[in-house]
Design an enzyme around this catalytic site. Sequence first.
Site, PDB file in Angstrom:
ATOM      1  CB  CYS A  84      -0.923   0.008   1.216  1.00 33.73           C
ATOM      2  SG  CYS A  84      -1.902  -1.490   1.372  1.00 33.73           S
ATOM      3  CG  HIS A 334      -6.420   1.785   0.453  1.00 42.49           C
ATOM      4  ND1 HIS A 334      -5.283   2.404  -0.030  1.00 42.49           N
ATOM      5  CD2 HIS A 334      -5.978   0.679   1.139  1.00 42.49           C
ATOM      6  CE1 HIS A 334      -4.224   1.719   0.348  1.00 42.49           C
ATOM      7  NE2 HIS A 334      -4.612   0.669   1.055  1.00 42.49           N
TER       8      HIS A 334
END
Length: 388
Positions: A84, A334
């Site tokens: 991420c 996200h």
Amino acid sequence: MSNVRVAGVGLTPFGNTPERTSRDLFAEASIAAFEDSGVSRDDVEALLYGNFMGELSEHQGHHGPLMAEAAGVRAPATRYESACASSGTAVRDAVFRIRNGEADVILVGGAERMTNLGTAGATEALAIAADDLWEVRAGMTFPGAYALMAQAYFEEYGGEHEDLANVAVKNHENALNNDKAQYQSAIEVSDVLEAPQVSSPLGLYDSCPISDGAAAVVLTSDEYAEEHGLEAPVSITGTGQGGDRMALHDREYLARSPAAREAGDEAYADAGVDAADVDLAEVHDCFTIAEVLAIESLDLFPVGEGISAAREGRTTADGELPINLSGGLKAKGHPVGATGASQIAEVAKLLSGDHPNSTFVDDATTGVAHNAGGTVASATVHVLEVDH
């Protein structure tokens, strides 16, 4: 050593668009970034691009040249993968290249296509950011991992699910004015507490969504910005990176994030500021507990006090230190490879007065972007400052 200016930023809306490819998304973000910057594509000397799961979601590797073509630039292109924190890592490298005089103009960003995999497929794909041998094969998922971290925090420092619920409520409230956010809807504490449980103590509203989206940022040297008369008042003045053991069971701490602390300390020192100078922050709240760990690791709140900050109104838009005015990962969304660059874009817009929520921080001069990979085995932190 040249200063690094944020000349322009571009974001797609984050959301559920399974029919759109990552190249399509990144093309849109890049167009917006170039239009915002006034920089010619012909002047771009490198593309640094973050992506995590392209091989799994699109059966596509070798993203660098593909995304250069999508962005309309003819320059060497490199794909970065750090879970991420992929595009946060790309931003860090771009900062170094411009500072060192290797380039005057760099396009940096990222994209992710996730929703075409479905919930089960995306969860399985995300899990490869954990230790496959010792975590994934034992059945651990990231909701489960962050639930363990939340349980450890409650045991060591106190707190309860209602404290985390206030983080979710705050970030949904912040997203209401952000037209790029996946969820532009308000929720109440009761909604969070009564939502289906995912992994105790975390429920559905404690978790960020699965998202598609892209972000692009045009960075330039001071010299280039001045020579071309660019309006680029925001600079990246500090960068830091930290790391930790991959698997949770190998960590010294479950209720702290040493990688984020290392990255924050390095970024503050690099910028010549400290935590007391920070006026706003975009932090990696993939789960509500992650925001708590982040603001403590960045020294924005003492260890053990971050848990109550949202409930006490200290991190709300009109609080003493607004956190995630964009809506954060929790409400903005996200798309993994895009997140780090999107945080840079949001902080830059907030500081320059071009964000829908800039009115809450109209006298802000310093912002921080915190991007984390996995269970914060990787972390990057950037300090941004604006010339007033």
